[in-house]
Design an enzyme around this catalytic site. Structure first.
Site, PDB file in Angstrom:
ATOM      1  N   TYR A   1     -10.262  -1.050  -0.622  1.00  0.00           N
ATOM      2  CA  TYR A   1      -9.042  -0.590  -1.286  1.00  0.00           C
ATOM      3  C   TYR A   1      -9.154   0.860  -1.747  1.00  0.00           C
ATOM      4  O   TYR A   1      -8.301   1.699  -1.432  1.00  0.00           O
ATOM      5  CB  TYR A   1      -8.725  -1.504  -2.472  1.00  0.00           C
TER       6      TYR A   1
ATOM      7  N   LEU B   1      -2.285 -12.212  -5.154  1.00  0.00           N
ATOM      8  CA  LEU B   1      -1.072 -12.588  -5.884  1.00  0.00           C
ATOM      9  C   LEU B   1      -1.093 -12.049  -7.311  1.00  0.00           C
ATOM     10  O   LEU B   1      -0.372 -12.524  -8.179  1.00  0.00           O
ATOM     11  CB  LEU B   1      -0.906 -14.107  -5.878  1.00  0.00           C
TER      12      LEU B   1
ATOM     13  N   HIS C   1       0.827  -1.213   0.000  1.00  0.00           N
ATOM     14  CA  HIS C   1       0.000   0.000   0.000  1.00  0.00           C
ATOM     15  C   HIS C   1       0.860   1.262   0.000  1.00  0.00           C
ATOM     16  O   HIS C   1       0.478   2.282   0.582  1.00  0.00           O
ATOM     17  CB  HIS C   1      -0.956   0.014   1.192  1.00  0.00           C
TER      18      HIS C   1
ATOM     19  N   ASP D   1       1.905  -4.084  -9.107  1.00  0.00           N
ATOM     20  CA  ASP D   1       1.505  -5.399  -9.597  1.00  0.00           C
ATOM     21  C   ASP D   1       1.836  -5.561 -11.069  1.00  0.00           C
ATOM     22  O   ASP D   1       2.381  -6.590 -11.495  1.00  0.00           O
ATOM     23  CB  ASP D   1       0.006  -5.612  -9.380  1.00  0.00           C
TER      24      ASP D   1
END
Length: 347
Positions: free
Chosen positions: A207, A111, A28, A158
Site C-alpha cells: 500500500y 472493509l 486508490h 475509509d
C-alpha cells in the site's frame, strides 16, 4: 466473550459504535484527491470507555481476548491497540481510560475495520466530553491516527465513510474538498460482499509503495495530485510502473464520474465496476489470484451486473452489484464452487 464489567469490574461511562464500509467505485484515488463511492455496511465496531483515575490507558479487545496498556498520550506496543492509542491521543483523552472493544467488521478483508475502530473511539470520547468535533473532523482525526500511530499513509475515504455514510445510499465524496452527496443505488440492484478468505494487512502490503509511486508520478507530471489529470494521453512519457499506476488513478476517477451521469442503470454501473477490477489487477497490481477467481465467478453469474475487489487489495473482500433480492442466492452459488474459506459478509 467477556463484557466490560467482567474485565474492569465497573460499568462503562459511555458506549459508541461506528460501521465498516464497502467501496463500489473509486479505489486508490482518495490519496490523490479523487472521487469515491463507498457505502456503510451493517457490521460495526463498538467501544466502551470508563475513566480509571490513572495516567495509563488499559485496552481489552474482547474478540481477540488480548490486553494492552500504555501511558496517556503515547502509542501502544501491541499492533491491535495502536488504532486505539492514536485515536485517544489525538482525540484529547484527559486521563487514563479503561477501553473495551468488540467488532463484527471482518478484519483483513478490506472493509475498514480499522477506520470503524478509530471512529468509534473518537465518538466515545465525544460522548465522554473530552472531544468537541463534528463528524467530518472526527474522520480527519482518525486518519491522522492511522498515519502517525499505525504507519499506514491512507487516504480519507475509509474514515469519512465510517463517520458520515449510511447503509442505504452511496456516499459520493470528493476527497480533495470533502464535499459530499448521498446518491441512491441503481434501481433494481443491491450490494453483495464476499470475503475471499485471503487476509491482508496494509502496513505489511504494497500500500505505502503504491502511494509513493503515484506521488512520484504526480511530481514528474508537475501537478499537485493525479486528480488534476483528466486525459490518459497526458501520462505519456512516464516510466513503468509509474505510467500504469497513474493510468489506474486517472481512469478510476473517470469511472466514478461516469457512474453519476444521468441515465446510468445497474448494467452500466456494473460494467464500470468490472473495468475497475481489471485496472486494479493489471495497472495498479493490487489484486490476488483468489480475488480474481471470486470476481470472475461473480461476473459470470447472470444475476450479477458487475464485481470487483474492494479496499486496498492484496486479499480481502470483493463487492458485486446484483439483482435486488438475489444476493443471498448468488452468494451460495458462487461460493459453492470457490472453497470453504470464502463467506458472505453483506447482506
Amino acid at each position: 466473550m467477556k463484557a466490560f464489567a467482567d474485565v474492569f469490574h465497573q460499568a462503562p461511562d459511555v458506549v459508541a459504535s461506528a460501521p465498516g464500509r464497502v467501496n463500489l467505485l473509486g479505489e486508490h484515488t482518495d490519496y490523490q484527491g479523487g472521487f469515491v463511492l463507498p457505502t456503510a455496511i451493517p457490521q460495526q465496531a463498538t467501544v466502551a470507555l470508563a475513566r480509571n483515575g490513572t495516567d495509563e490507558h488499559r485496552v481489552y479487545a474482547a474478540d481477540l481476548d488480548e490486553w494492552a496498556a500504555f501511558p496517556v498520550g503515547e502509542n501502544a506496543q501491541a499492533p491491535f491497540a495502536r488504532y486505539v492509542a492514536g485515536a485517544l491521543a489525538l482525540g484529547g483523552a484527559s486521563g487514563g481510560l479503561n477501553v473495551h472493544v468488540t467488532s463484527d467488521v471482518p478484519m483483513g478483508a478490506g472493509l475498514s475495520s480499522s477506520a470503524a475502530l478509530e471512529v468509534a473511539v473518537l465518538r466515545a470520547l465525544r460522548r465522554l466530553g473530552d472531544l468537541k468535533a463534528d463528524d467530518e473532523h472526527i474522520a480527519l482525526v482518525a486518519q491522522r491516527a492511522e498515519h502517525e500511530f499505525v504507519g499506514v499513509q491512507c487516504g480519507i475515504m475509509d474514515q469519512m465513510a465510517s463517520s458520515v455514510a449510511d447503509t442505504h445510499t452511496l456516499l459520493l465524496l470528493d476527497t480533495r474538498s470533502l464535499e459530499r452527496q448521498l446518491r441512491p443505488l441503481p434501481a433494481g440492484a443491491e450490494v453483495l460482499v464476499l470475503d475471499s478468505g485471503v487476509p491482508r494487512t496494509l502496513a505489511g502490503s504494497g500500500y505505502n509503495e503504491r502511494r509513493a509511486q503515484v506521488e512520484e508520478a504526480a511530481r514528474l507530471l508537475g501537478v499537485p495530485e493525479l486528480r488534476d489529470i483528466t486525459e490518459v494521453e497526458a501520462l505519456t512519457g512516464l516510466p513503468s510502473p509509474l505510467l500504469e499506476r497513474a493510468r489506474h488513478v486517472v481512469t478510476e476517477n473517470a469511472r466514478v464520474l461516469a457512474a453519476l451521469e444521468e441515465g446510468v442503470d445497474a448494467a452500466r454501473f456494473g460494467t464500470l465496476m468490472n473495468a475497475s477490477h481489471a485496472s486494479l489487477r493489471d495497472d495498479y497490481a493490487v489484486s490476488h489470484p483468489r480475488l480474481d477467481e471470486l470476481v470472475s465467478r461473480l461476473q459470470a453469474h447472470p444475476a450479477v451486473y458487475g464485481a470487483r475487489l474492494t479496499g486496498a487489495g492484496f486479499g480481502g473482500a470483493v463487492v458485486a452489484l446484483v439483482q435486488a433480492g438475489q444476493a443471498t442466492a448468488i452468494a451460495a452459488e458462487v461460493l459453492a464452487g470457490y472453497g470453504p474459506e470464502g463467506r458472505q459478509v453483506v447482506p
